[in-house]
Design an enzyme around this catalytic site. Structure first.
Site, mmCIF file in Angstrom:
data_model
loop_
_atom_site.group_PDB
_atom_site.id
_atom_site.type_symbol
_atom_site.label_atom_id
_atom_site.label_comp_id
_atom_site.label_asym_id
_atom_site.label_seq_id
_atom_site.Cartn_x
_atom_site.Cartn_y
_atom_site.Cartn_z
ATOM 1 N N GLY A 31 43.227 -34.640 54.133
ATOM 2 C CA GLY A 31 42.564 -33.346 54.007
ATOM 3 C C GLY A 31 42.659 -32.770 52.616
ATOM 4 O O GLY A 31 42.922 -33.490 51.647
ATOM 5 N N LEU A 33 40.117 -31.734 50.973
ATOM 6 C CA LEU A 33 39.122 -32.669 50.441
ATOM 7 C C LEU A 33 38.539 -32.192 49.115
ATOM 8 O O LEU A 33 38.340 -31.003 48.893
ATOM 9 C CB LEU A 33 38.001 -32.845 51.468
ATOM 10 C CG LEU A 33 38.465 -33.350 52.841
ATOM 11 C CD1 LEU A 33 37.260 -33.466 53.780
ATOM 12 C CD2 LEU A 33 39.193 -34.687 52.733
ATOM 13 N N HIS A 34 38.262 -33.168 48.255
ATOM 14 C CA HIS A 34 37.625 -32.890 46.967
ATOM 15 C C HIS A 34 36.578 -33.970 46.721
ATOM 16 O O HIS A 34 36.360 -34.847 47.576
ATOM 17 C CB HIS A 34 38.679 -32.828 45.844
ATOM 18 C CG HIS A 34 39.594 -34.013 45.830
ATOM 19 N ND1 HIS A 34 39.165 -35.288 45.522
ATOM 20 C CD2 HIS A 34 40.921 -34.138 46.126
ATOM 21 C CE1 HIS A 34 40.171 -36.118 45.602
ATOM 22 N NE2 HIS A 34 41.259 -35.455 45.981
ATOM 23 N N HIS A 37 37.339 -37.618 47.646
ATOM 24 C CA HIS A 37 37.155 -37.987 49.062
ATOM 25 C C HIS A 37 35.668 -38.100 49.388
ATOM 26 O O HIS A 37 35.254 -39.012 50.103
ATOM 27 C CB HIS A 37 37.754 -36.916 49.978
ATOM 28 C CG HIS A 37 39.229 -36.725 49.831
ATOM 29 N ND1 HIS A 37 39.781 -35.605 49.265
ATOM 30 C CD2 HIS A 37 40.268 -37.514 50.190
ATOM 31 C CE1 HIS A 37 41.089 -35.702 49.287
ATOM 32 N NE2 HIS A 37 41.425 -36.848 49.827
ATOM 33 N N ASP A 150 44.977 -44.412 44.043
ATOM 34 C CA ASP A 150 46.247 -44.847 44.641
ATOM 35 C C ASP A 150 46.242 -46.374 44.681
ATOM 36 O O ASP A 150 46.117 -46.991 45.750
ATOM 37 C CB ASP A 150 46.401 -44.234 46.030
ATOM 38 C CG ASP A 150 46.456 -42.711 45.944
ATOM 39 O OD1 ASP A 150 47.312 -42.196 45.204
ATOM 40 O OD2 ASP A 150 45.625 -42.048 46.576
ATOM 41 N N GLN A 153 48.784 -48.160 46.845
ATOM 42 C CA GLN A 153 48.431 -47.996 48.263
ATOM 43 C C GLN A 153 47.338 -49.000 48.645
ATOM 44 O O GLN A 153 47.390 -49.616 49.715
ATOM 45 C CB GLN A 153 47.957 -46.564 48.502
ATOM 46 C CG GLN A 153 47.320 -46.338 49.855
ATOM 47 C CD GLN A 153 47.113 -44.862 50.158
ATOM 48 O OE1 GLN A 153 48.061 -44.158 50.472
ATOM 49 N NE2 GLN A 153 45.886 -44.376 50.076
ATOM 50 N N SER A 185 42.649 -35.144 42.570
ATOM 51 C CA SER A 185 43.750 -35.316 43.511
ATOM 52 C C SER A 185 43.981 -33.980 44.201
ATOM 53 O O SER A 185 43.856 -32.919 43.571
ATOM 54 C CB SER A 185 45.021 -35.712 42.735
ATOM 55 O OG SER A 185 46.164 -35.491 43.540
HETATM 56 O O1 PAF Z 1 45.603 -41.639 50.587
HETATM 57 C C1 PAF Z 1 45.877 -40.839 51.508
HETATM 58 O O2 PAF Z 1 45.322 -39.743 51.595
HETATM 59 C C2 PAF Z 1 46.911 -41.219 52.552
HETATM 60 O O3 PAF Z 1 47.941 -41.962 51.984
HETATM 61 C C3 PAF Z 1 46.299 -41.953 53.757
HETATM 62 C C4 PAF Z 1 45.673 -43.278 53.366
HETATM 63 C C5 PAF Z 1 45.249 -41.072 54.415
HETATM 64 C C6 PAF Z 1 47.402 -42.233 54.783
HETATM 65 O O4 PAF Z 1 48.013 -41.074 55.223
#
Ligand code: PAF
Length: 284
Positions: A31, A33-34, A37, A150, A153, A185
């Site tokens: 959430g 959001l920007h 996203h 990320d 990630q 971010s």
């Molecule tokens: O990148 C994110 O916003 C979070 O790490 C994710 C992938 C939604 C997992 O909680």
């Protein structure tokens, strides 16, 4: 747009969509959001017939002294933004829905989870891999979209999907930047006006690395040194790391002669920001 809060309801809605012959793109988010996203949502819309977005601030990926309780939560605003983007399904589970009392099952991508950002945040990628695998279960989709910002990630999720043969294609989308280069971010909201000025140093350092690479430099230590010299110009910003890595294994490389991740994390005052670039690893 339909909003669902239970795993069973969300699964049923996704299954119904896919049974009707539609492909589904999934964007997991926390959430606040920007545009970053929204770029994932737009990529999903361009590549799939329908889009699902989850909004869940995942407690399992925050350390005890991190910002879980004050992480920005703006569900009403997020919901309006997603509806305006033509999102079909929004999934907003509560913590107990994702982690029933006594939940004791976790997903851990060994090795990768302890490198780069994972070294600074023990347990973080265990929390990310666990929640993303649960979300993939709740939101069965053809493709799932993540942001390159990320980068570690993305490496962890790509490996988890490969190792567990999860039936979803991971799509990584480019970093979206403010006009002055700052990577978007949700945590940029923590910056004071002064810190917001300082924060441009992350991208300036990476731009200088890219310039040096384009001029022929391939030595990883010297590339990192270039970034360190730029950070040194802004005393309010303290780098946690400047790393030159293989983008899949997150192991350090000595020479940037193949696609190479240059990853930085820094404290900008008190907020902590990340950024990266990928060097193409071929002659300029
Ligand atoms: O990148 C994110 O916003 C979070 O790490 C994710 C992938 C939604 C997992 O909680």
């Amino acid at each position: 747009m339909h909003t669902l809060t239970t795993i069973s309801g969300m699964r049923a809605a996704c299954d119904a969509l896919r049974r009707s012959g539609k492909t589904l793109g999934f964007v997991p988010t926390m959430g606040a959001l920007h545009e970053g996203h929204l770029s994932l949502v737009r990529a999903a819309r361009a590549q799939c017939d329908a889009v699902a977005v989850s909004v869940f601030v995942n407690p399992a990926q925050f350390g005890p002294n991190e910002d879980f309780s004050r992480y920005p939560r703006q569900l009403e605003n997020d919901s309006q933004m997603l509806a305006a983007e033509g999102v079909a399904l929004m999934f907003t589970p509560g913590v107990e829905e994702m982690y029933p009392p006594g939940a004791a099952t976790f997903v851990e991508v060994e090795g990768l989870s302890e490198r780069n950002e994972g070294r600074m945040r023990p347990g973080h990628f265990r929390g990310v891999a666990t929640v993303v695998s649960k979300l993939f279960h709740a939101v069965p989709a053809d493709k799932a979209y993540f942001g390159q910002k990320d980068a570690a990630q993305c490496a962890v999720i790509r490996k988890m999907v490969r190792d567990l043969a999860l039936p979803v294609e991971v799509v990584v989308c480019p970093i979206v930047r403010e006009p002055d280069g700052l990577a978007m971010s949700s945590r940029n909201a923590y910056l004071t006006a002064e810190e917001r000025q300082w924060a441009t140093v992350l991208f300036r350092a990476l731009t200088e690395v890219r310039r040096s690479f384009d001029a022929g430099e391939r030595n990883a230590s010297r590339l990192a040194e270039t970034a360190r010299a730029i950070f040194a110009q802004v005393p309010g910003v303290v780098p946690d790391y400047i790393e030159v890595l293989d983008p899949d294994t997150l192991l350090p490389v000595d020479v940037a002669d193949r696609p190479t991740l240059v990853s930085v994390a820094a404290r900008v005052g008190s907020p902590r920001l990340l950024d990266n670039i990928v060097l193409p690893g071929r002659a300029p």
